[in-house]
Design a protein around this motif. Sequence first.
Motif, PDB file in Angstrom:
ATOM      1  N   LEU A   6       0.819  -1.210   0.000  1.00 24.30           N
ATOM      2  CA  LEU A   6       0.000   0.000   0.000  1.00 24.30           C
ATOM      3  C   LEU A   6       0.855   1.263   0.000  1.00 24.30           C
ATOM      4  CD1 LEU A   6      -3.058  -0.605   2.366  1.00 24.30           C
ATOM      5  CD2 LEU A   6      -3.091  -0.014  -0.063  1.00 24.30           C
ATOM      6  N   LYS A   7       1.949   1.246   0.757  1.00 20.09           N
ATOM      7  CA  LYS A   7       2.814   2.420   0.780  1.00 20.09           C
ATOM      8  C   LYS A   7       3.363   2.725  -0.603  1.00 20.09           C
ATOM      9  CE  LYS A   7       6.824   4.461   3.086  1.00 20.09           C
ATOM     10  NZ  LYS A   7       7.938   4.257   4.062  1.00 20.09           N
ATOM     11  N   GLY A   8       3.714   1.659  -1.331  1.00 22.46           N
ATOM     12  CA  GLY A   8       4.198   1.852  -2.696  1.00 22.46           C
ATOM     13  C   GLY A   8       3.127   2.425  -3.599  1.00 22.46           C
ATOM     14  N   ILE A   9       1.890   1.960  -3.424  1.00 29.76           N
ATOM     15  CA  ILE A   9       0.762   2.484  -4.195  1.00 29.76           C
ATOM     16  C   ILE A   9       0.581   3.971  -3.929  1.00 29.76           C
ATOM     17  CG2 ILE A   9      -1.767   2.512  -4.247  1.00 29.76           C
ATOM     18  CD1 ILE A   9      -0.960   0.396  -5.998  1.00 29.76           C
ATOM     19  N   PHE A  10       0.610   4.352  -2.644  1.00 31.76           N
ATOM     20  CA  PHE A  10       0.383   5.751  -2.293  1.00 31.76           C
ATOM     21  C   PHE A  10       1.495   6.650  -2.818  1.00 31.76           C
ATOM     22  CE2 PHE A  10      -2.132   4.102   1.554  1.00 31.76           C
ATOM     23  CZ  PHE A  10      -3.298   4.066   0.789  1.00 31.76           C
ATOM     24  N   ASN A  11       2.737   6.179  -2.756  1.00 34.70           N
ATOM     25  CA  ASN A  11       3.838   6.977  -3.303  1.00 34.70           C
ATOM     26  C   ASN A  11       3.715   7.120  -4.808  1.00 34.70           C
ATOM     27  OD1 ASN A  11       6.049   7.933  -1.412  1.00 34.70           O
ATOM     28  ND2 ASN A  11       5.747   5.867  -0.646  1.00 34.70           N
ATOM     29  N   GLN A  12       3.317   6.018  -5.474  1.00 34.75           N
ATOM     30  CA  GLN A  12       3.117   6.068  -6.919  1.00 34.75           C
ATOM     31  C   GLN A  12       2.025   7.059  -7.277  1.00 34.75           C
ATOM     32  OE1 GLN A  12       0.905   2.877  -9.005  1.00 34.75           O
ATOM     33  NE2 GLN A  12       2.832   2.454 -10.083  1.00 34.75           N
ATOM     34  N   PHE A  57      -1.794  12.802  -0.404  1.00 32.29           N
ATOM     35  CA  PHE A  57      -1.217  13.879  -1.210  1.00 32.29           C
ATOM     36  C   PHE A  57      -1.082  15.171  -0.411  1.00 32.29           C
ATOM     37  CE2 PHE A  57      -1.592  17.445  -4.218  1.00 32.29           C
ATOM     38  CZ  PHE A  57      -0.498  17.182  -5.029  1.00 32.29           C
ATOM     39  N   VAL A  58      -2.083  15.473   0.419  1.00 33.70           N
ATOM     40  CA  VAL A  58      -2.066  16.739   1.162  1.00 33.70           C
ATOM     41  C   VAL A  58      -1.190  16.664   2.408  1.00 33.70           C
ATOM     42  CG1 VAL A  58      -4.332  17.402   0.300  1.00 33.70           C
ATOM     43  CG2 VAL A  58      -4.175  16.173   2.467  1.00 33.70           C
ATOM     44  N   LYS A  94       0.787   9.526  -5.409  1.00 30.81           N
ATOM     45  CA  LYS A  94       1.143  10.897  -5.045  1.00 30.81           C
ATOM     46  C   LYS A  94       2.021  11.518  -6.124  1.00 30.81           C
ATOM     47  CE  LYS A  94       2.659  13.773  -1.203  1.00 30.81           C
ATOM     48  NZ  LYS A  94       2.835  13.841   0.268  1.00 30.81           N
ATOM     49  N   ARG A  95       2.910  10.700  -6.671  1.00 30.71           N
ATOM     50  CA  ARG A  95       3.756  11.188  -7.780  1.00 30.71           C
ATOM     51  C   ARG A  95       2.891  11.538  -8.979  1.00 30.71           C
ATOM     52  NH1 ARG A  95       7.001   8.906 -12.050  1.00 30.71           N
ATOM     53  NH2 ARG A  95       6.042   6.862 -11.696  1.00 30.71           N
ATOM     54  N   TRP A  96       1.931  10.670  -9.313  1.00 31.61           N
ATOM     55  CA  TRP A  96       1.048  10.942 -10.447  1.00 31.61           C
ATOM     56  C   TRP A  96       0.203  12.185 -10.220  1.00 31.61           C
ATOM     57  CZ3 TRP A  96      -1.193   5.330 -11.407  1.00 31.61           C
ATOM     58  CH2 TRP A  96      -0.158   4.528 -11.927  1.00 31.61           C
ATOM     59  N   MET A  97      -0.196  12.433  -8.966  1.00 33.66           N
ATOM     60  CA  MET A  97      -1.050  13.577  -8.662  1.00 33.66           C
ATOM     61  C   MET A  97      -0.390  14.900  -9.032  1.00 33.66           C
ATOM     62  SD  MET A  97      -4.153  13.158  -7.319  1.00 33.66           S
ATOM     63  CE  MET A  97      -4.446  14.482  -6.136  1.00 33.66           C
ATOM     64  N   HIS A  98       0.944  14.937  -8.978  1.00 29.73           N
ATOM     65  CA  HIS A  98       1.649  16.155  -9.359  1.00 29.73           C
ATOM     66  C   HIS A  98       1.387  16.498 -10.830  1.00 29.73           C
ATOM     67  CE1 HIS A  98       4.079  17.082  -5.765  1.00 29.73           C
ATOM     68  NE2 HIS A  98       4.050  15.773  -5.548  1.00 29.73           N
ATOM     69  N   GLY A  99       1.215  15.475 -11.657  1.00 30.08           N
ATOM     70  CA  GLY A  99       0.862  15.715 -13.051  1.00 30.08           C
ATOM     71  C   GLY A  99      -0.628  15.908 -13.222  1.00 30.08           C
TER      72      GLY A  99
END
Length: 366
Positions: free
Chosen positions: A258-264, A353-354, A266-271
């Motif tokens: 799950l941590k990997g999913i959230f980091n992935q 993200f926030v 969160k990275r996508w959210m920047h785009g």
Amino acid sequence: MIWVFYVAVVLALIILATDLTLIISWRWNFKSHHFDRGTYPQVSILVAARNEEKNIESCLRGLLSVDYPKEKIEILVGNDDSTDNTLVIARALAEEDNRIKVFDIKTVLGQARGKANVLAHLANQARGEFYFISDADTRVQRGWIKNLLYAVHQNVGMISGVTAVAGKSLWARLQNMEWLNALGMLKVVTDFNVPVTGIGNNMMITREAYEKVGGYENIPFSIVEDFQLTRAMLAEGFKVINLIDVQVLATTKAVSELKGIFNQRKRWMHGALKIPVILKLILIAQALVLPAGLALFFYDFTLAISFLLLKISLRTTFTFFIYKKVKQKINFDAVLLYDLYVSLLSVMTLLYFVIPVKVDWKGRKY
């Protein structure tokens, strides 16, 4: 609180209208972009690799087996300060096949960082007329190069293929459905001449377009480097194409934690914050299915069930069209759980993200 019911009804109608629009657009505005060049230009495949000892060999052997003249291919591997055996394995494969060239990246070019920096170094060494980019944990089809090249026509700067998530577990199948649905929506929007982004683990860029924007070292750094490069190319007037076809299908591994999913995510959210409004609305509609269904449930059980069944039917139809293109079978347990998965993941991703913590990606903080 009757207004909650009316809001839920309106939201449900918007969600269903969105799905229906996606289906109609796919059926009547799908663009294949197939132009057989009749020639085989020199191509360079760029692979940025950081701590990929478990994946790099299968990735490179897959690239070596693509259906393209051997003398027209070079595979450039950039080791991004790996702390495992990635570099050793890559160099051993280079000893076996001289099409592979390995670079141990130690310096930073301009504004580029991380993967973007590695790709900047590799592009500066590349001799090809076209740059193909694949991640080190990705496997491509034998027809990958030819079929991306077939889509090249006047003023095209970037072409993306489609990526699926491999794995038999329910968790992997849900991720696969999410990826393919997202890429399907991206395809629909792009085919209406609203280009969004290339997909950095499965794409081709022309040397002309890359050099025109000055390369990764001369564009603002972003952890979504593919999105940033797309924006730069669009600003220079180049066209961006997204393809969905089994010949340009690549597979990647499911994110297991799950941590990997959230980091992935969160990275996508920047785009995602910078994507066109139309795609933002589509994604928001997909994320609000569960809240709309729950709100309807408390006022009218029959209406809530009807909405959810219709939603599942429409989304499954759209998913079926995508899966048919890439010759995959739909798993109906994933179909039934998909909207719950997307709604919960969207809420948790937004919360993550926030939270003021950096993105942990490949062992680096951004």
